[in-house]
Design a protein around this motif. Structure first.
Motif, PDB file in Angstrom:
ATOM      1  N   UNK A  69       5.274  -0.778  11.211  1.00 22.26           N
ATOM      2  CA  UNK A  69       5.962  -0.819  12.508  1.00 22.26           C
ATOM      3  C   UNK A  69       6.810  -2.063  12.679  1.00 22.26           C
ATOM      4  N   UNK A  70       6.554  -3.102  11.918  1.00 16.97           N
ATOM      5  CA  UNK A  70       7.291  -4.354  12.066  1.00 16.97           C
ATOM      6  C   UNK A  70       6.718  -5.286  13.114  1.00 16.97           C
TER       7      UNK A  70
ATOM      8  N   UNK B 284     -10.782  -5.815  -1.257  1.00 17.41           N
ATOM      9  CA  UNK B 284      -9.505  -6.153  -1.886  1.00 17.41           C
ATOM     10  C   UNK B 284      -8.393  -6.126  -0.840  1.00 17.41           C
ATOM     11  N   UNK B 285      -7.752  -7.276  -0.637  1.00 15.69           N
ATOM     12  CA  UNK B 285      -6.740  -7.395   0.408  1.00 15.69           C
ATOM     13  C   UNK B 285      -5.363  -7.748  -0.136  1.00 15.69           C
ATOM     14  N   UNK B 286      -5.221  -7.815  -1.447  1.00 19.40           N
ATOM     15  CA  UNK B 286      -3.972  -8.293  -2.026  1.00 19.40           C
ATOM     16  C   UNK B 286      -2.747  -7.511  -1.604  1.00 19.40           C
ATOM     17  N   UNK B 287      -2.881  -6.202  -1.414  1.00 21.97           N
ATOM     18  CA  UNK B 287      -1.721  -5.360  -1.092  1.00 21.97           C
ATOM     19  C   UNK B 287      -1.137  -5.648   0.284  1.00 21.97           C
ATOM     20  N   UNK B 288      -1.899  -6.329   1.157  1.00 24.63           N
ATOM     21  CA  UNK B 288      -1.440  -6.553   2.528  1.00 24.63           C
ATOM     22  C   UNK B 288      -0.880  -7.953   2.766  1.00 24.63           C
ATOM     23  N   UNK B 289      -1.104  -8.877   1.832  1.00 21.55           N
ATOM     24  CA  UNK B 289      -0.948 -10.289   2.164  1.00 21.55           C
ATOM     25  C   UNK B 289       0.479 -10.703   2.484  1.00 21.55           C
ATOM     26  N   UNK B 290       1.465 -10.110   1.837  1.00 19.43           N
ATOM     27  CA  UNK B 290       2.843 -10.545   2.089  1.00 19.43           C
ATOM     28  C   UNK B 290       3.428  -9.901   3.346  1.00 19.43           C
ATOM     29  N   UNK B 291       2.604  -9.089   4.044  1.00 23.04           N
ATOM     30  CA  UNK B 291       3.120  -8.409   5.239  1.00 23.04           C
ATOM     31  C   UNK B 291       2.311  -8.710   6.497  1.00 23.04           C
TER      32      UNK B 291
ATOM     33  N   UNK C 256      -2.392 -17.564   7.300  1.00 19.84           N
ATOM     34  CA  UNK C 256      -1.824 -17.763   8.631  1.00 19.84           C
ATOM     35  C   UNK C 256      -0.387 -18.226   8.482  1.00 19.84           C
ATOM     36  N   UNK C 257       0.550 -17.444   9.035  1.00 20.18           N
ATOM     37  CA  UNK C 257       1.954 -17.850   8.967  1.00 20.18           C
ATOM     38  C   UNK C 257       2.355 -18.723  10.152  1.00 20.18           C
ATOM     39  N   UNK C 258       1.364 -19.122  10.956  1.00 20.53           N
ATOM     40  CA  UNK C 258       1.612 -19.927  12.143  1.00 20.53           C
ATOM     41  C   UNK C 258       1.401 -19.182  13.437  1.00 20.53           C
TER      42      UNK C 258
ATOM     43  N   UNK D 106      -4.033   0.456   8.273  1.00 22.05           N
ATOM     44  CA  UNK D 106      -3.392  -0.852   8.090  1.00 22.05           C
ATOM     45  C   UNK D 106      -1.945  -0.674   7.664  1.00 22.05           C
ATOM     46  N   UNK D 107      -1.702   0.221   6.720  1.00 17.95           N
ATOM     47  CA  UNK D 107      -0.335   0.455   6.239  1.00 17.95           C
ATOM     48  C   UNK D 107       0.559   0.957   7.371  1.00 17.95           C
ATOM     49  N   UNK D 108       0.053   1.871   8.189  1.00 17.39           N
ATOM     50  CA  UNK D 108       0.859   2.406   9.292  1.00 17.39           C
ATOM     51  C   UNK D 108       1.203   1.320  10.296  1.00 17.39           C
TER      52      UNK D 108
END
Length: 748
Positions: free
Chosen positions: A510-511, A525-532, A374-376, A504-506
């Protein structure tokens, strides 16, 4: 009793009226006894009745009437007049039409709340007892070792102490309701090669004793379970259904179990058809009976042929009498042989989806949701007025909230005209109730498994025009490949199923901020998404109250308190892996190009408040190998709102005669604290809690150093303390201490 009457008491009858392609059990179409009338099969009596309520849609009243009619025939139409036990599935609640669907076992495990699990089991047991059912085929005590296995959703996670503690709570609740609890699958089902259903098991004696068997021993000794069901698997080339060491020498002679062992469905003929350790069904039946299986489920197939070409009739007769005594003793315990026992129900049938059931289901669902990251952005403000896109194949399908052994998935999939059979709020409905001022649009984004690029493009376009995206991905349970999770629905890897990763990638591209909600029966496996991602939420098939629970967590009406009972992999290549691996099985030291470190470790879970956790303070730094100690931990809620946390205590044995886990859970306590409140948790541990199976194959407590650590998870330890076990190496017996005592004292 005649030989035929004795054999009849060791078998069951299933009034199976479905087509051959409508199976709910493995090889049901080829191994079923066929559509023989009950009066024909039960002419000499019958031991059990299989799933009167759980085979096809019947109301509670209809099921009670059918069960009473069958019992009345046994009382008046057979020479001995012995009633049958009736058994049903009850893993996510009573598996019958119109019954509350509770969260899956993996979700119970995420609560770390034995009290809530016990309360659920009391409700389930009361419903079963209220319609005349005597035995529930739950809980599942298989310890997860490979997340690809389809039945991960049915388990209580990857730690034997957590599994055993929560299973004990379930068992005691069911048994206190007057219903026989059945431990399954004994033993090793979840340790199959490649995470494949019914595959052989490759574990040694130590792993079997220290990992697989511990929860069963706890649930039998501490929970009082009166029945055990064998596993379909084979260990070291010996099928469990024919393993006398497992079912008799260990279970009965070493552990002292006096209840019944029932076969998993068709496990007896499997010995011929699948394992090929018997040349005929009759030979398979004699193998199973001698190994220690007292009751053949779901049909009377093998045990009806025990005397065919029998080379040792005297031995078979002795085995029959042994099993028969156990079966009849259990019927006596249940009151079925009391003078004047009547099968006819009195009063109205119980309401199986009542407010009290729903309240317990809601509590479990809310406590099981795990806030991973959670980034807030969470919680969402209840007065939020922006545009929210709720998207994903699991976003608007209430069936995605339920496990494979729930009646809506298990049976009603073949009766689409009945829908789910109960009222279930969808996630869009629940979110709109919690966010009344927001504009919430709903799109599928992609099919669960199949590809549809146009749907992905449509979702991405809608995401660009939204203020927030809530992307709901994961599983829809089903049997034998009919779903992405469930019995026989094993996964080839740990990527999200189908083309959900493309969706998820699409959306991330979008930002627009994306809250990723995973509703699944296993960790992916969720590692590829975590920084976004702005936040990640995990729910393990949370049941009929799952959508309101998720909505209330997302908006902060419920402060998330779930903790991971399994790790969430960073990479799909992290196979197989659990946190209990010894040093050589851990990530690091550049020993492989394949990293296996998790994205989120065992025990992880965030909150909307903050907790401060001290290291353990020990009341002694030296403890005899037969002594005990107390480790005290202070926990404080340092945030601005009430919440619950799980205080976790781990043990590390730095030097031992065999390799040991780097960390292993030895105690835990779920603690609810108001803002600013603190408490002290005292863990009382006997030295037996540090025992293991040594080089000689015997369980021992070994002198030497043990390091105790506290933490918010196994990957976030907050402090440690060292103690010395002193004295000579001590063998422990079957009566060893299995539980860590817990006492919580609030400050002030």
């Amino acid at each position: 009793m005649s030989p035929a009457e004795k054999a009849a008491q060791l078998g069951s009858y299933w009034a199976d009226e479905r087509d051959s392609d409508q199976v709910i059990a493995p090889m049901q179409d080829t191994l079923s006894a066929g559509r023989r009338s009950f009066e024909t099969v039960a002419a000499d009596g019958i031991g059990q009745l299989t799933r009167v309520f759980g085979t096809r849609p019947v109301t509670a009243e209809e099921g009670r009437r059918q069960l009473a009619e069958a019992q009345r025939f046994l009382l008046t139409g057979t020479r001995l007049g012995i009633p049958a036990l009736a058994h049903e599935e009850c893993l996510t609640g009573f598996t019958t039409l119109g019954a509350t669907v509770y969260p899956t076992s993996l979700a119970w495990a995420a609560t770390f709340d034995p009290e809530a699990v016990h309360a659920m089991a009391r409700r389930i047991g009361g419903d079963l007892h209220g319609v005349g059912v005597h035995q529930g085929l739950s809980p599942v005590l298989d310890v997860v070792t490979d997340y690809r296995w389809g039945r991960v959703e049915e388990t209580l996670g990857e730690d034997p102490y957590l599994v055993g503690t929560l299973a004990t709570a379930y068992v005691s609740g069911l048994e206190q309701s007057g219903v026989v609890a059945t431990l399954k699958h004994f033993a090793g089902h979840a340790s199959s090669r490649g995470g494949r259903n019914h595959a052989p098991v490759s574990v040694g004696h130590r792993e079997l004793r220290d990992l697989v068997l511990v929860p069963f021993e706890m649930a039998l000794r501490l929970g009082g379970a009166r029945s055990v069901m064998n596993s379909y698997t084979e260990t070291d080339r010996v099928p469990a259904a024919a393993d006398r060491w497992l079912l008799t020498e260990l279970l009965r002679q070493e552990w002292g179990f006096e209840g019944t062992v029932v076969s998993d469905y068709w496990a007896v003929p499997f010995l011929q058809a699948k394992h090929r350790v018997a040349g005929t069904v009759a030979e398979a039946a004699r193998l199973a009976l001698h190994a220690g299986i007292d009751m053949e489920l779901p049909d009377l197939i093998g045990y009806a042929r025990l005397d065919e070409d029998d080379p040792d009739p005297a031995s078979t007769r002795a085995d029959v009498d042994t099993a028969l005594r156990r079966v009849l003793r259990q019927k006596i315990e249940l009151g079925l042989l009391d003078r004047g026992w009547e099968p006819d129900p009195t009063g109205p049938a119980p309401e199986l989806d009542n407010a009290d059931n729903r309240a317990v289901a809601r509590r479990l669902a809310e406590e099981s949701v795990v806030l991973l990251a959670n980034d807030g952005i969470l919680p969402l403000a209840p007065d939020a007025s922006g545009r929210v896109l709720l998207v994903g194949p699991c976003a608007d399908d209430p069936g995605c909230l339920m496990g494979a052994y729930s009646f809506p998935i298990h049976v009603l999939a073949r009766h689409p005209e009945l829908g789910l059979g109960i009222e279930v709020t969808s996630l869009p409905e629940a979110l709109r109730a919690e966010l009344p001022q927001a504009e919430i649009a709903v799109l599928p984004g992609t099919p669960l498994v199949d590809a549809d690029p146009e749907l992905v493009a449509e979702a991405a376009e809608a995401a660009r025009d939204s203020d927030l995206v809530i992307c709901v991905v994961g599983d829809r349970a089903g049997m034998f490949g009919a779903g992405t999770s469930g019995e026989g629905s094993d996964a080839p890897g740990l990527e999200l199923p189908g083309h959900q990763p493309e969706l998820v990638e699409a959306l991330l591209a979008t930002g627009t901020p994306v809250v990723l909600v995973v509703v699944s029966g296993r960790p992916y496996a969720l590692g590829r998404y975590l920084d976004r991602t702005a936040a990640v939420v995990q729910a393990f098939l949370p049941g009929s109250e799952g959508a309101p629970a998720l909505a209330r967590v997302l908006t902060g009406a419920v402060n998330p308190s779930g903790r991971l009972p399994v790790q969430v992999p960073a990479s799909p290549a992290a196979l197989p892996h659990t946190y209990l691996a010894p040093p050589l099985g851990q990530d690091g030291d550049k020993i492989s190009n394949l990293g296996i470190a998790p994205a989120f470790p065992f025990g992880h879970g965030l909150s909307y408040t903050s907790f401060e956790l001290s290291g353990p303070t020990l009341d002694a730094d030296q403890v005899p190998v037969d002594g005990q100690l107390t480790a005290s931990v202070r926990v404080a809620n340092t945030g601005e709102r009430a919440g619950a946390t799980v205080v976790q205590l781990y043990a590390d044995d730095p030097v031992a005669q065999v390799t040991r886990p780097v960390q292993q859970l030895v105690g835990f306590a779920r603690v609810e604290l108001a803002a600013g409140e603190a408490a002290v948790v005292d863990f009382t541990l006997h030295a037996d809690r540090f025992s293991f199976v040594g080089v000689a194959g015997e369980r021992v407590v070994e002198p030497g150093e043990v390091v105790l650590s506290t933490g918010h998870s196994v990957g976030d330890l907050t402090g440690s303390a060292s103690l010395q076990l002193v004295g000579a190496t001590r063998r422990t017996g079957p009566g060893r201490e299995l539980v860590t005592g817990v006492a919580v004292t609030r400050e002030g």
